[in-house]
Design a protein around this motif. Structure first.
Motif, PDB file in Angstrom:
ATOM      1  N   GLU A 170      17.650  96.041  41.776  1.00 58.05           N
ATOM      2  CA  GLU A 170      17.122  95.159  41.258  1.00 58.05           C
ATOM      3  C   GLU A 170      15.475  95.244  41.557  1.00 58.05           C
ATOM      4  O   GLU A 170      14.536  95.345  40.654  1.00 58.05           O
ATOM      5  N   VAL A 171      15.277  95.373  42.638  1.00 57.23           N
ATOM      6  CA  VAL A 171      13.719  95.394  43.204  1.00 57.23           C
ATOM      7  C   VAL A 171      13.686  96.372  44.235  1.00 57.23           C
ATOM      8  O   VAL A 171      12.350  96.995  44.442  1.00 57.23           O
ATOM      9  N   GLN A 172      14.551  97.209  44.215  1.00 61.47           N
ATOM     10  CA  GLN A 172      14.330  98.496  45.277  1.00 61.47           C
ATOM     11  C   GLN A 172      15.720  99.437  45.086  1.00 61.47           C
ATOM     12  O   GLN A 172      16.722  98.965  44.919  1.00 61.47           O
ATOM     13  N   THR A 173      15.301 100.611  45.118  1.00 61.08           N
ATOM     14  CA  THR A 173      16.454 101.850  44.887  1.00 61.08           C
ATOM     15  C   THR A 173      16.334 102.942  46.178  1.00 61.08           C
ATOM     16  O   THR A 173      15.036 103.564  45.745  1.00 61.08           O
ATOM     17  N   PRO A 174      17.276 103.065  46.742  1.00 64.53           N
ATOM     18  CA  PRO A 174      17.218 104.150  47.691  1.00 64.53           C
ATOM     19  C   PRO A 174      17.742 105.329  47.086  1.00 64.53           C
ATOM     20  O   PRO A 174      18.827 105.334  46.137  1.00 64.53           O
ATOM     21  N   LEU A 175      17.030 106.709  47.401  1.00 63.53           N
ATOM     22  CA  LEU A 175      17.464 107.645  46.717  1.00 63.53           C
ATOM     23  C   LEU A 175      17.536 108.720  47.875  1.00 63.53           C
ATOM     24  O   LEU A 175      16.855 108.962  48.808  1.00 63.53           O
ATOM     25  N   LEU A 176      18.798 109.682  47.666  1.00 65.54           N
ATOM     26  CA  LEU A 176      19.225 110.618  48.666  1.00 65.54           C
ATOM     27  C   LEU A 176      18.821 111.939  48.373  1.00 65.54           C
ATOM     28  O   LEU A 176      18.863 112.264  47.283  1.00 65.54           O
ATOM     29  N   GLY A 177      18.843 112.830  49.312  1.00 61.15           N
ATOM     30  CA  GLY A 177      18.471 114.413  48.960  1.00 61.15           C
ATOM     31  C   GLY A 177      17.327 114.948  49.723  1.00 61.15           C
ATOM     32  O   GLY A 177      16.654 114.246  50.119  1.00 61.15           O
ATOM     33  N   SER A 178      17.527 116.305  49.987  1.00 63.70           N
ATOM     34  CA  SER A 178      16.564 116.910  50.810  1.00 63.70           C
ATOM     35  C   SER A 178      14.980 116.648  50.273  1.00 63.70           C
ATOM     36  O   SER A 178      14.038 116.734  51.180  1.00 63.70           O
ATOM     37  N   PRO A 179      14.876 116.673  48.935  1.00 67.85           N
ATOM     38  CA  PRO A 179      13.444 116.260  48.381  1.00 67.85           C
ATOM     39  C   PRO A 179      12.868 115.096  49.134  1.00 67.85           C
ATOM     40  O   PRO A 179      11.553 114.973  49.004  1.00 67.85           O
ATOM     41  N   ALA A 180      13.686 114.286  49.555  1.00 64.16           N
ATOM     42  CA  ALA A 180      13.098 112.733  50.084  1.00 64.16           C
ATOM     43  C   ALA A 180      12.180 113.013  51.167  1.00 64.16           C
ATOM     44  O   ALA A 180      11.263 112.269  51.519  1.00 64.16           O
ATOM     45  N   ASP A 181      12.458 114.064  52.114  1.00 68.26           N
ATOM     46  CA  ASP A 181      11.905 114.519  53.231  1.00 68.26           C
ATOM     47  C   ASP A 181      10.424 114.941  53.127  1.00 68.26           C
ATOM     48  O   ASP A 181       9.533 115.002  53.994  1.00 68.26           O
ATOM     49  N   ASP A 182      10.057 115.434  51.667  1.00 68.84           N
ATOM     50  CA  ASP A 182       8.791 115.756  51.443  1.00 68.84           C
ATOM     51  C   ASP A 182       8.053 114.592  50.821  1.00 68.84           C
ATOM     52  O   ASP A 182       6.831 114.869  50.288  1.00 68.84           O
ATOM     53  N   LEU A 183       8.626 113.579  50.584  1.00 67.93           N
ATOM     54  CA  LEU A 183       7.923 112.507  50.065  1.00 67.93           C
ATOM     55  C   LEU A 183       7.352 111.554  50.990  1.00 67.93           C
ATOM     56  O   LEU A 183       7.860 111.127  51.877  1.00 67.93           O
ATOM     57  N   LEU A 184       5.994 111.186  50.671  1.00 68.37           N
ATOM     58  CA  LEU A 184       5.403 110.225  51.418  1.00 68.37           C
ATOM     59  C   LEU A 184       5.052 108.670  50.861  1.00 68.37           C
ATOM     60  O   LEU A 184       5.311 108.557  49.499  1.00 68.37           O
TER      61      LEU A 184
END
Length: 400
Positions: free
Chosen positions: A341-355
């Motif tokens: 509803e107000v936040q969404t966790p996302l998984l996967g190796s690209p997450a480590d490159d996101l700030l």
């Protein structure tokens, strides 16, 4: 750099000054998709389905292109609003019980000449007459034919539950009912094959299911060619000067256009190309509508959390109705939380490159429903935002 990586770079550059969440439409992709719909229509006009666009500026853009003519609307209030805004030839594709809207329609010559309403039951004619409130303008009427595939002598039915009128004989009787009734004029026939136009036949990872869908759709098309032709002959025996016969949808444009009985094609989702339209073997388009959500948390290795995201599409509940984390590629939902509803966790190796503050770009599962979440669409050309236009919601018009 891959095509998707290049798109992410230019979208990020174009929107660097915008605060996420926001939505964009890539105009080059939108126009290319429009051209493909016209190509597949083979010379027959394409009536644009407004529910799949929900933005006046983009409806105007597509209707200015050769090959498009008329709007297919989804409520009577929307139809009236569009005509007041300058649109003409608006086909309301769903029955309405908007009594105030019918009173306005019956009292205004401009509206009455520009709007065609859908009828599939004599009771709807009764309601319109009761709602006229003294208005004497003739109401333009379109009938809808049920296109469901029927197998095993009718014991098996495949298709959306729309019109109760499923045979040429019943359609002709309804046409006679309209023709006998003062204050109405039958001008069109609509037959929407949702089980062909709206069901992908190349579902990734499900080859057996995909083959079954293709077999069903081939059978449906064969049956529909005969049914639609017979229905048109039956109605023309009652009303020889029928103005149009509408059919199709983004997924079946080329097949429907090949039918001699059909005079125009309906389509809209193919302009934005949402994720549900990735699974068709007959055509490919370019994703044109996306929305960006900001990264607000980094809970751990291989995980980021974005703000918002719980924007499911209508239809049977399932994972395919959720927006697709699209850019950067490789992100996926946490199965226990999905889109929140107000936040969404996302998984996967690209997450480590996101700030913190970076964007994740999503595609909605369906087309126009995206516009019920955002008041503005930012128009992107190359790596620049060249304009910002209101959605229906942004103009204070939430019709459904």
């Amino acid at each position: 750099m891959t095509h998707r990586a290049a798109d992410r770079t230019r979208y990020d550059r174009a929107t660097a000054q915008l605060e996420a969440p926001f939505a964009v439409v890539d105009l080059a992709a939108f126009d290319a998709n429009a051209a493909d719909l016209v190509r597949r229509a083979g010379g027959k006009p394409v009536r644009v389905a407004s529910k799949s666009v929900r933005c006046r500026a983009l409806l105007e853009r597509v209707l200015a292109l050769p090959g498009f003519a008329g709007v297919m609307s989804f409520t009577l209030a929307e139809s009236v609003w569009l005509v007041r805004a300058g649109f003409r030839d608006v086909l309301l594709a769903y029955p309405s019980v908007d009594r105030a809207g019918f009173a306005e329609l019956a009292a205004d010559p401009e509206l009455a000449s520009a709007v065609t309403v859908l009828v599939d039951d004599p009771a709807q004619l009764e309601l319109i007459d009761a709602a006229r409130a003294g208005g004497s303008e003739e109401i333009r009427v379109c009938l809808e034919l049920d296109t469901a595939l029927r197998l095993l002598g009718g014991r098996v039915r495949v298709g959306a539950r729309r019109s109760p009128v499923g045979t040429p004989e019943r359609l002709a009787e309804l046409a006679r009912c309209v023709a006998r009734r003062p204050g109405f004029r039958l001008v069109g026939l609509m037959a929407y094959e949702g089980h062909v136009a709206g069901v992908g036949d190349a579902v990734e990872g499900y080859p057996v299911v995909s083959r079954g869908i293709r077999l069903m759709q081939r059978a449906a098309r064969r049956q529909l060619v005969e049914l639609r032709a017979e229905a048109v002959r039956a109605v023309r025996a009652v009303v020889p000067d029928l103005e149009f016969v509408n059919g199709g949808g983004t997924g079946s444009v080329q097949h429907t256009a090949a039918e001699e009985a059909v005079t125009e094609i309906a389509a809209g989702s193919g302009l934005y190309l949402p994720r549900l339209f990735d699974h068709y073997s007959a055509f490919e388009g370019r994703p044109a509508a996306l929305f960006a959500l900001p990264v607000v948390r980094r809970p751990g290795v291989g995980v980021v959390t974005v703000l918002g995201g719980g924007y499911p599409a209508s239809g049977p509940a399932g994972r395919d109705r959720l927006p697709e984390p699209y850019l950067p590629p490789g992100l996926r939902y946490d199965r226990r939380e999905a889109a929140g509803e107000v936040q969404t966790p996302l998984l996967g190796s690209p997450a480590d490159d996101l700030l913190i503050g970076d964007r994740v770009w999503f595609r909605h599962a369906k087309a126009g429903e995206l516009c019920e979440r955002f008041g503005v669409l930012h128009l992107v050309e190359g790596d620049r935002v060249v304009g910002s236009v209101p959605t229906y919601r942004g103009e204070g018009r939430t019709f459904l």
